[in-house]
Design a protein around this motif. Structure first.
Motif, PDB file in Angstrom:
ATOM      1  N   SER A  61     -15.364  14.084 -26.560  1.00 19.48           N
ATOM      2  CA  SER A  61     -16.320  14.298 -25.464  1.00 19.48           C
ATOM      3  C   SER A  61     -15.896  13.550 -24.208  1.00 19.48           C
ATOM      4  CB  SER A  61     -17.731  13.896 -25.886  1.00 19.48           C
ATOM      5  OG  SER A  61     -17.786  12.535 -26.239  1.00 19.48           O
ATOM      6  N   HIS A 114     -23.967  22.973 -24.011  1.00 20.73           N
ATOM      7  CA  HIS A 114     -25.201  23.376 -24.693  1.00 20.73           C
ATOM      8  C   HIS A 114     -25.234  22.941 -26.154  1.00 20.73           C
ATOM      9  CE1 HIS A 114     -26.309  25.512 -21.122  1.00 20.73           C
ATOM     10  NE2 HIS A 114     -25.186  26.186 -21.139  1.00 20.73           N
ATOM     11  N   GLY A 116     -25.988  20.019 -27.368  1.00 20.23           N
ATOM     12  CA  GLY A 116     -26.973  18.991 -27.687  1.00 20.23           C
ATOM     13  C   GLY A 116     -26.367  17.598 -27.740  1.00 20.23           C
ATOM     14  N   ASP A 117     -25.059  17.491 -27.586  1.00 23.90           N
ATOM     15  CA  ASP A 117     -24.396  16.182 -27.584  1.00 23.90           C
ATOM     16  C   ASP A 117     -24.847  15.422 -26.343  1.00 23.90           C
ATOM     17  OD1 ASP A 117     -22.559  14.032 -27.200  1.00 23.90           O
ATOM     18  OD2 ASP A 117     -21.005  15.125 -28.296  1.00 23.90           O
ATOM     19  N   PRO A 118     -25.387  14.211 -26.522  1.00 26.85           N
ATOM     20  CA  PRO A 118     -25.877  13.445 -25.372  1.00 26.85           C
ATOM     21  C   PRO A 118     -24.797  13.130 -24.333  1.00 26.85           C
ATOM     22  CG  PRO A 118     -26.280  12.259 -27.444  1.00 26.85           C
ATOM     23  CD  PRO A 118     -25.606  13.545 -27.788  1.00 26.85           C
ATOM     24  N   ALA A 119     -23.539  13.160 -24.724  1.00 29.01           N
ATOM     25  CA  ALA A 119     -22.457  12.879 -23.776  1.00 29.01           C
ATOM     26  C   ALA A 119     -22.413  13.913 -22.656  1.00 29.01           C
ATOM     27  CB  ALA A 119     -21.109  12.856 -24.498  1.00 29.01           C
ATOM     28  N   TYR A 120     -22.918  15.121 -22.936  1.00 25.96           N
ATOM     29  CA  TYR A 120     -22.834  16.204 -21.956  1.00 25.96           C
ATOM     30  C   TYR A 120     -24.114  16.405 -21.160  1.00 25.96           C
ATOM     31  CZ  TYR A 120     -18.943  17.251 -25.076  1.00 25.96           C
ATOM     32  OH  TYR A 120     -17.825  17.170 -25.849  1.00 25.96           O
ATOM     33  N   ARG A 121     -25.181  15.735 -21.526  1.00 27.26           N
ATOM     34  CA  ARG A 121     -26.475  15.956 -20.862  1.00 27.26           C
ATOM     35  C   ARG A 121     -26.437  15.814 -19.343  1.00 27.26           C
ATOM     36  NH1 ARG A 121     -29.692  13.021 -24.907  1.00 27.26           N
ATOM     37  NH2 ARG A 121     -29.766  14.621 -26.490  1.00 27.26           N
ATOM     38  N   PRO A 122     -25.745  14.810 -18.805  1.00 28.87           N
ATOM     39  CA  PRO A 122     -25.771  14.666 -17.336  1.00 28.87           C
ATOM     40  C   PRO A 122     -24.898  15.656 -16.572  1.00 28.87           C
ATOM     41  CG  PRO A 122     -24.618  12.802 -18.359  1.00 28.87           C
ATOM     42  CD  PRO A 122     -25.130  13.667 -19.465  1.00 28.87           C
TER      43      PRO A 122
END
Length: 189
Positions: A61, A114, A116-122
């Motif tokens: 990620s 999409h 759901g990995d928190p690393a990609y949220r921002p």
């Protein structure tokens, strides 16, 4: 141990070069094989060892985020360049072509974003926050000049174009995305 007020060390020239080469190799591998491309493949394309990648990007990620941020910066730089060089309606169309190429070659990112990995949220907010301001300036200037339909937000345009771009759009805008632009800007001369 380094003290908080000690100067940060600058990266060596070869480390900076390796970072750029790794990001370019990852971008290429992701476009071809998706974001699950083997790290060995990325390392081979970059001409570095797998350890070099993991030293700088301990998690997959981390590498995906770094490539995404680098590509977003390029799309934003394109928007700022065409905004300076062209009237708003020409600039928007030229920038939309760059966005189409970005979206078409980054299909693998959609799955990661999409996941759901928190690393990609921002990342969606990073994209809109980086690319949105110059696009909004073009939209506003075009509305004032009467060459672009008023009341359109950069966020709405970016989201619509991103969803409408065809997989074949690596050559530019076509299909529904082209129709959207024609409605916003008027047909091409």
């Amino acid at each position: 141990m380094q003290h908080a007020d000690a100067p940060t060390r600058r990266k060596r020239a070869d480390a900076v070069r390796n970072t750029e080469v790794v990001l370019e190799a990852a971008k290429s591998a992701f476009a071809e094989l998706g974001v699950d491309a083997p790290m060995r493949e990325i390392a081979a394309r970059a001409g570095v060892g797998v350890g070099t990648i993991y030293r700088n990007y301990p998690q997959r990620s981390d590498l995906i985020v770094a490539v995404f941020r680098r590509e977003v910066a390029a799309v934003a730089a394109s928007a700022e360049r065409v905004e300076r060089e062209h009237p708003p309606e020409v600039a928007l169309r030229a920038w939309a072509e760059d966005l189409a190429r970005f979206v078409a070659t980054k299909r693998g990112f959609a799955a990661a974003l999409h996941s759901g990995d928190p690393a990609y949220r921002p990342l969606p907010d990073v994209f809109l926050g980086t690319v949105g301001p110059p696009v909004q300036r073009m939209l506003d200037a075009g509305a004032v000049a009467g060459t672009v339909r008023g009341g359109v937000t950069a966020e709405a345009l970016i989201r619509a174009l991103s969803r409408l771009v065809d997989d074949e759009a690596s050559d530019g805008i076509g299909g529904m995305a082209g129709l959207l632009l024609d409605g916003l800007l008027g047909p091409r001369p």
